[in-house]
Motif scaffolding. Structure first.
Motif, short mmCIF file in Angstrom:
data_model
loop_
_atom_site.label_atom_id
_atom_site.label_comp_id
_atom_site.label_asym_id
_atom_site.label_seq_id
_atom_site.Cartn_x
_atom_site.Cartn_y
_atom_site.Cartn_z
N ALA A 153 25.10 33.00 38.79
CA ALA A 153 25.26 33.75 37.54
C ALA A 153 26.76 33.91 37.26
O ALA A 153 27.32 35.00 37.39
N ASP A 154 27.40 32.80 36.91
CA ASP A 154 28.86 32.80 36.76
C ASP A 154 29.35 33.74 35.67
O ASP A 154 30.42 34.33 35.79
N GLY A 155 28.59 33.87 34.60
CA GLY A 155 29.00 34.78 33.53
C GLY A 155 29.11 36.20 34.04
O GLY A 155 30.11 36.89 33.80
N TRP A 156 28.10 36.64 34.77
CA TRP A 156 28.14 37.99 35.34
C TRP A 156 29.22 38.11 36.42
O TRP A 156 29.89 39.13 36.53
N ALA A 175 32.50 38.40 34.71
CA ALA A 175 32.60 39.74 34.12
C ALA A 175 32.94 40.77 35.20
O ALA A 175 33.79 41.65 34.99
N LEU A 176 32.29 40.67 36.35
CA LEU A 176 32.57 41.59 37.46
C LEU A 176 34.00 41.41 37.95
O LEU A 176 34.70 42.39 38.24
N LEU A 216 26.26 36.97 43.24
CA LEU A 216 26.16 36.36 41.92
C LEU A 216 26.62 34.90 41.93
O LEU A 216 26.02 34.04 41.28
#
Length: 188
Positions: A35-38, A41-42, A29
């Motif tokens: 995909a920093d948001g994901w 979140a992870l 990610l």
């Protein structure tokens, strides 16, 4: 060790195993689609599951030898993966990426020495080590946010670097305490 210590199939071990499986996903990610948001979140989910697996292991009497190994392994791998991602994205300098895992590398001599003296492969985790790890886990998402453009970037940088510096210091301080503890246990 009793039979309960040898259990493999426990809820806390499942949570730790899922955390381990999340490490390559996290790196993909961060380095693939950015995909920093994901990714954040992870990372947050991994931090929560780290807290939860310890809580459940104690509450449900599911502490196991495997859990004592894979739980800190998952923590270390997330820390390493996050540092790699942050460095490769230009969000943190190399010295930070080297300072944190260097502590673990310098402590690799401890498990064989502990085993030779009849102790487990690892010492119980210090509160200081947990605090340092927690501070680093707070720092990393903030440092990712700080690498963006936006109103939140400067605030994230201030708090991210505060947590990173404190976390690194506590992490090393815990390492020194582990060395002292091992020396006391193996005197003689």
């Amino acid at each position: 060790m009793n039979a309960a210590e040898d259990r493999i199939w426990t809820v806390p071990n499942l949570l730790s195993a899922l955390r381990l499986l999340g490490v390559p996903v996290f790196l993909w990610l961060v380095l693939g689609p950015h995909a920093d948001g994901w990714a954040i979140a992870l990372l947050a989910l991994a931090g929560f599951s780290d807290w939860l697996d310890g809580k459940l292991a104690r509450a449900w009497n599911q502490i196991s030898r495997l859990g004592r190994l894979i739980d800190p392994l998952a923590d270390r791998l997330y820390i390493l993966a996050t540092l790699i991602g942050l460095v490769l994205r230009g969000a943190v300098p190399w010295w930070l990426a080297l300072a944190v895992p260097l502590r673990d590398v310098l402590l690799l001599w401890m498990p064989p020495l502990l085993r030779r003296h009849g102790y487990g492969p690892a010492l119980p985790v210090h509160f200081l080590g947990k605090a340092g790890t927690a501070a680093l886990m707070y720092a990393f998402p903030l440092l990712f946010l700080a690498s963006h453009e936006g109103w939140y970037a400067e605030i994230a940088a201030i708090f991210g670097w505060a947590f990173a510096i404190w976390g690194t210091g506590l992490y090393w301080w815990a390492g020194v305490l582990y060395v002292v503890q091992v020396r006391q246990l193996t005197k003689g």
